[in-house]
Design an enzyme around this catalytic site. Structure first.
Site, short mmCIF file in Angstrom:
data_model
loop_
_atom_site.label_atom_id
_atom_site.label_comp_id
_atom_site.label_asym_id
_atom_site.label_seq_id
_atom_site.Cartn_x
_atom_site.Cartn_y
_atom_site.Cartn_z
N THR A 66 -12.79 0.39 -4.35
CA THR A 66 -12.18 0.85 -3.11
C THR A 66 -13.18 1.67 -2.29
O THR A 66 -14.33 1.83 -2.67
CB THR A 66 -10.91 1.65 -3.44
N ASP B 121 0.85 -1.19 0.00
CA ASP B 121 0.00 0.00 0.00
C ASP B 121 0.89 1.24 0.00
O ASP B 121 0.97 1.98 0.98
CB ASP B 121 -0.92 -0.02 1.22
N GLU C 136 -5.94 4.53 -9.72
CA GLU C 136 -7.25 5.06 -9.33
C GLU C 136 -7.77 6.16 -10.25
O GLU C 136 -7.05 7.10 -10.61
CB GLU C 136 -7.20 5.61 -7.89
N LYS D 58 -8.94 1.43 -10.21
CA LYS D 58 -9.56 1.65 -8.90
C LYS D 58 -10.70 2.66 -9.01
O LYS D 58 -10.53 3.74 -9.56
CB LYS D 58 -8.52 2.17 -7.89
#
Length: 316
Positions: A155, A16, A95, A131
């Site tokens: 997410t 992460d 994302e 994402k």
């Protein structure tokens, strides 16, 4: 064998972080980024090259300043993802702008643009997860994107309704946020006589895991947003866990043995009828924590995206 090595025998480890040095050190299977992590990465001197390359790319593409800001932001996202992919065998999660979270069509268009940019650099879409925030619109966007072999990571997932609808829509992967669920209960003074076995974030993921496995849904569960290694160990056996470098280091330095906690069943039950949009919205709305944290997460990712754009704007 340290705890990180032991955990890796049950669960795929995901980093992460956008910190290349940390990724090289811990050698995770996959890696994930978000606007906050990318913003942090751009503050590192070693990553300034991505910023200037993105500005050069945007200026070459031309158009209004707003258009160039968007193209530069997307280029940073893709180039950082490409760099990370050099050091991992699996997926990079990239994302979509959180400000698009309530527009299905715009999420689809942005996802396709990002995938095209990866492919133009020789990276297969089979190594990229798009994402998206787990809104109804994004869940349906992910369902459509899958038809084009574009896989998604949903997410900012906090409610059971979000998790159920993702599975029913055939979403590739979900990221329930354990730590942020825990944070909300602490802030509301709803946790008393706290014990790790009653951690609300851990319990939420256990419920999702049991539901998915019982009904044989193929959607991957990737626990995210951890506050301590106890939360991680209580979810050992989860399909994937995305863990910050700080907690990866703590796991690596600890040799205490632990048992696998999540074990899939050997028999399955027929799934229920999928939730309609109306049912999804009502069920999600019943979870005050989930409503607040999803909204907060989208806002904060949007703020970090704006902050990145301000940095680019000064240089473009």
């Amino acid at each position: 064998m340290n705890q990180l090595e032991l955990l890796s025998t049950f669960t795929k480890i995901v980093a992460d972080t956008s910190d290349i040095d940390a990724i090289c050190k811990y050698k995770p299977e996959d890696a994930t980024t978000n606007p906050s992590l990318i913003l942090q990465a751009m503050n590192l001197k070693s990553n300034q090259k991505f910023l200037y390359k993105a500005i050069e790319y945007a200026n070459k593409k031309g158009g209004s300043k707003e258009k160039r800001l968007i193209n530069a932001s997307d280029k940073i996202l893709v180039d950082l993802g490409i760099e990370i992919l050099k050091h991992i065998p699996g997926y990079i999660s990239s994302e979509v702008d959180a400000r698009l979270s309530f527009n299905q069509e715009k999420c689809i268009l942005k996802a396709k643009k990002i995938i095209k940019m990866y492919e133009e650099e020789g990276v297969s879409r089979q190594r990229v997860l798009i994402k998206l925030a787990a809104t109804w619109e994004c869940i349906k966007a992910a369902e459509e994107l899958k038809k084009d072999n574009i896989l998604c990571n949903l997410t900012l997932l906090f409610s059971f309704a979000q998790a159920r609808s993702c599975a029913e829509s055939g979403v590739f992967l979900i990221s329930p946020f354990i730590g942020r669920i825990y944070d909300w209960y602490v802030a509301q003074n709803l946790i008393s006589n706290f014990s790790y076995n009653k951690d609300p974030g851990v319990m939420a993921v256990c419920k999702i895991y049991n539901f998915y496995k019982k009904h044989n849904y193929k959607t991957i569960i990737m626990g995210a947003s951890f506050r301590n290694i106890q939360q991680i160990l209580l979810l050992s056996g989860c399909d994937r866990l995305t863990i910050s470098p700080l907690l990866l280091k703590e796991l690596e330095s600890n040799n205490t043995i632990f048992d696998r906690k999540l074990i899939p069943p050997t028999t399955f039950i027929k799934p229920p009828i999928p939730l309609s949009e109306e049912e999804f919205r009502w069920e999600h709305n019943q979870d005050e924590m989930a409503v607040q944290k999803l909204s907060e997460g989208i806002r904060n990712f949007g703020k970090d995206q704006l902050f990145l754009e301000k940095i680019i704007s000064k240089l473009i």
